[in-house]
Design an enzyme around this catalytic site. Structure first.
Site, PDB file in Angstrom:
ATOM      1  N   ASN A  73       0.821  -1.194   0.000  1.00  0.00           N
ATOM      2  CA  ASN A  73       0.000   0.000   0.000  1.00  0.00           C
ATOM      3  C   ASN A  73       0.867   1.262   0.000  1.00  0.00           C
ATOM      4  O   ASN A  73       2.092   1.189   0.068  1.00  0.00           O
ATOM      5  CB  ASN A  73      -0.960  -0.020   1.206  1.00  0.00           C
ATOM      6  CG  ASN A  73      -2.279   0.671   0.920  1.00  0.00           C
ATOM      7  OD1 ASN A  73      -2.321   1.697   0.257  1.00  0.00           O
ATOM      8  ND2 ASN A  73      -3.356   0.105   1.447  1.00  0.00           N
ATOM      9  N   HIS A 103      22.385   1.914  13.409  1.00  0.00           N
ATOM     10  CA  HIS A 103      23.701   2.483  13.727  1.00  0.00           C
ATOM     11  C   HIS A 103      24.275   1.796  14.960  1.00  0.00           C
ATOM     12  O   HIS A 103      23.540   1.206  15.758  1.00  0.00           O
ATOM     13  CB  HIS A 103      23.593   3.994  13.956  1.00  0.00           C
ATOM     14  CG  HIS A 103      23.278   4.739  12.706  1.00  0.00           C
ATOM     15  ND1 HIS A 103      24.245   5.099  11.795  1.00  0.00           N
ATOM     16  CD2 HIS A 103      22.105   5.161  12.193  1.00  0.00           C
ATOM     17  CE1 HIS A 103      23.683   5.718  10.781  1.00  0.00           C
ATOM     18  NE2 HIS A 103      22.372   5.773  10.996  1.00  0.00           N
ATOM     19  N   THR A 151      10.227  -5.952  17.138  1.00  0.00           N
ATOM     20  CA  THR A 151      11.650  -6.003  17.455  1.00  0.00           C
ATOM     21  C   THR A 151      12.205  -7.415  17.473  1.00  0.00           C
ATOM     22  O   THR A 151      13.420  -7.596  17.525  1.00  0.00           O
ATOM     23  CB  THR A 151      11.913  -5.352  18.826  1.00  0.00           C
ATOM     24  OG1 THR A 151      11.200  -6.084  19.825  1.00  0.00           O
ATOM     25  CG2 THR A 151      11.466  -3.887  18.837  1.00  0.00           C
ATOM     26  N   LYS A 169      -2.959 -13.236  20.088  1.00  0.00           N
ATOM     27  CA  LYS A 169      -3.904 -14.268  19.688  1.00  0.00           C
ATOM     28  C   LYS A 169      -3.235 -15.235  18.723  1.00  0.00           C
ATOM     29  O   LYS A 169      -2.399 -14.837  17.919  1.00  0.00           O
ATOM     30  CB  LYS A 169      -5.102 -13.605  18.987  1.00  0.00           C
ATOM     31  CG  LYS A 169      -6.210 -14.543  18.603  1.00  0.00           C
ATOM     32  CD  LYS A 169      -7.382 -13.777  18.009  1.00  0.00           C
ATOM     33  CE  LYS A 169      -8.491 -14.733  17.666  1.00  0.00           C
ATOM     34  NZ  LYS A 169      -9.666 -14.044  17.134  1.00  0.00           N
TER      35      LYS A 169
END
Length: 173
Positions: A73, A103, A151, A169
């Protein structure tokens, strides 16, 4: 401050890609023309079943692999130096960020980089404005909720939401 010498090469490659991106994002193109320009950007033929809504952003492009029936999109940002792979039937929502570069933490080397690939497996759906960080794999059939920050790897067949994203879920077939 020490600057990583690879930055000069990175900036050069980004400038080469910039002209193609400006052409892609600032003129009308049929789906076929759009996919041809995207094929030039990533350096590989994009399947006719792929749909990318504009604008689309990437820093390099050459490190992106797209499967079949992929939908991306508007306003997606692919920071692809570390490599981004989208398997078949992946859905990418508007304003999604796929970031494969970070970095270094040490202040004297802060301008240095490390990269890790992102892999989004078959039939996964990344919701609007989600961000996927370096080294993350999104499992097959999984959903990342809108606005989530991912993450860590996401297993197959789950929904994750939040910042950082957590499983909320399991998806039953």
């Amino acid at each position: 401050m020490v600057s990583d010498p690879i930055f000069e090469e990175i900036h050069h490659l980004q400038e080469e890609n910039e002209e193609r991106l400006v052409h892609l994002n600032h003129a009308f193109h049929s789906k076929q023309e759009r996919n041809q320009i995207l094929s030039d950007i990533i350096g590989a033929k994009i399947d006719d079943t792929v749909t990318v809504l504009l604008p689309f952003h990437t820093d390099f492009g050459k490190h992106i692999t797209l499967g079949k029936h992929v939908f991306i999109n508007r306003n997606a940002m692919f920071v692809d130096l570390g490599g981004i792979t989208l398997d078949d039937h992946v859905l990418i929502g508007p304003r999604v960020n796929l970031i494969t570069v970070n970095h270094l933490l040490e202040p004297t080397n802060r301008r240095g980089l490390f990269t890790k690939p992102i892999h989004i497996k078959k039939n996964a759906w990344i919701g609007a404005a989600a961000t996927i960080l370096p080294g993350v794999t999104i499992g097959e059939n999984s959903v990342v909720g809108a606005g989530s920050l991912v993450t860590k790897d996401v297993p197959d067949n789950v929904i994750v939401v939040g910042s950082p994203a957590k499983i909320t879920k399991k998806i039953e077939s």
